[in-house]
Scaffold this active site. Structure first.
Site, mmCIF file in Angstrom:
data_model
loop_
_atom_site.group_PDB
_atom_site.id
_atom_site.type_symbol
_atom_site.label_atom_id
_atom_site.label_comp_id
_atom_site.label_asym_id
_atom_site.label_seq_id
_atom_site.Cartn_x
_atom_site.Cartn_y
_atom_site.Cartn_z
ATOM 1 N N ASP A 13 -33.017 15.543 3.421
ATOM 2 C CA ASP A 13 -32.442 14.209 3.605
ATOM 3 C C ASP A 13 -33.120 13.447 4.745
ATOM 4 O OD1 ASP A 13 -30.629 14.630 1.531
ATOM 5 O OD2 ASP A 13 -29.114 15.461 2.863
ATOM 6 N N CYS A 89 -19.487 16.064 16.760
ATOM 7 C CA CYS A 89 -20.895 16.219 17.107
ATOM 8 C C CYS A 89 -21.651 14.903 16.967
ATOM 9 C CB CYS A 89 -21.536 17.291 16.247
ATOM 10 S SG CYS A 89 -23.248 17.656 16.691
ATOM 11 N N CYS A 185 -22.790 24.735 11.019
ATOM 12 C CA CYS A 185 -24.134 25.193 11.387
ATOM 13 C C CYS A 185 -24.136 26.276 12.458
ATOM 14 C CB CYS A 185 -24.979 24.006 11.844
ATOM 15 S SG CYS A 185 -24.400 23.215 13.384
#
Length: 343
Positions: A13, A89, A185
């Site tokens: 992306d 985040c 993640c």
């Protein structure tokens, strides 16, 4: 030529975002934020930057990421909440760091690979849902400051994932078929419990499992093992039961059948408004989690707190999650869910 700083994660992306911006005539540079153990992604980002012929920089942010995202995430679970770390985040680390770096190095704009769009309305700049509803990612941007939106370019907002992969393949980009990352993640193997235990150096504390009448029907091994709507790990009760409430103060979880999960509304705080003046009362659509559909509701505001009343009851309203607020397909706010409403 206007300069754009692109956040390159090493995936298809963000790499395709660079490609599209180059084709649009921008002067593009890449920035990879080094947040945690992501060596393979960092190598992919570097290789993609070389393929595309752009300057590329690594920015070490592991300490910031730990203090702004990982520790608050773990602490929230111990408080009986289920946060979305990606929302925090973006607001506290990723977009914040990119804006700061852009200001320090003379970039006009920043860009990311989010599937969302920018729209001008009444002389203001807003985030608009991605053209592909199934891939829309405005939810994850719902806590960034309003002032940043006018500095943001989102090249992928009009495309589907398959179209993005096709563009990357046409350009022979090495990450064109790289699989998407589906888990959080920073949590290995998606094992929340072990990660939280290790991050905060805690020993799980046993507590009671209550039924809807407040009677003890079992025991749990730490409230951070559970989230609202969870069925797994509750034991056998002769019927399907789910977690309906988590109370950190009493170290209890409450269970009930599916009907007990539905709420007429929610209370949320820390409203982040994309409107100069958020109305005291307004008809809206909301998403109560990233994968939830947009549903119609009414919002009532008092200072930075909001009450949202759904047109139809919604399942598994979860404290700690973000509620994203829309008018039509335009994002007008985001807030943190504190509790659900039951009439």
């Amino acid at each position: 030529m206007e300069k754009v700083l692109v956040g390159m994660s090493g995936g298809v992306d963000s790499t395709t975002a660079v490609l599209l911006l180059q084709k649009a005539g921008y002067e593009v540079e890449g920035l990879t934020l080094c947040l945690h153990n992501q060596e393979a992604d960092m190598q992919d980002a570097r290789h993609s930057a070389i393929q595309l012929g752009i300057r590329h920089t690594f920015l070490p942010l592991s300490d910031v990421f730990m203090e702004e995202v990982i520790r608050p995430f773990a602490a929230a679970y111990l408080d009986g909440k289920t946060p979305n770390p990606c929302v925090r985040c973006n607001a506290r680390v990723k977009i914040a760091s990119m804006i700061r770096y852009a200001d320090e190095h003379g970039f006009n704009y920043i860009a990311t690979g989010h599937y969302a769009r920018i729209i001008q309305k009444d002389g203001l700049t807003f985030l608009r849902r991605g053209a592909n509803e199934n891939k829309d990612q405005t939810y994850f941007l719902s806590q960034i400051p309003r002032a940043w939106v006018k500095r943001l370019i989102l090249p992928l907002g009009d495309f589907s994932k398959s179209e993005v992969r096709h563009k990357a393949s046409e350009a022979s980009l090495s990450v064109a078929q790289k699989p998407d990352s589906l888990d959080i993640c920073f949590i290995p193997n998606n094992n929340y419990t072990d990660f939280i235990n290790e991050t905060l150096s805690i020993t799980p504390k046993e507590g009671r499992i209550l039924d809807q009448n407040g009677y003890t029907v079992g025991f749990h091994n730490g409230i951070h093992n559970y989230t609202i709507g969870q069925r797994k790990g509750l034991g056998a009760f002769g019927k399907k039961v789910y977690v309906t409430d988590i109370d950190a103060a009493s170290n209890t979880i409450t269970i009930g059948e599916n009907d007990a999960l539905f709420s007429t509304g929610l209370f949320a705080n820390t409203l982040n408004s994309f409107l100069p003046n958020f109305p005291d009362e307004i008809k809206i659509h909301v998403k109560i989690r990233s994968a939830a559909p947009c549903v119609s509701a009414t919002c009532k505001k008092k200072e930075n707190d909001i009450l949202i009343y759904f047109d139809e009851p919604q399942r598994a309203v979860t404290p700690g999650q973000t509620v994203a607020i829309y008018q039509d397909d335009v994002l007008i706010g985001g807030a943190t869910i504190v509790s659900r409403l039951i009439s």
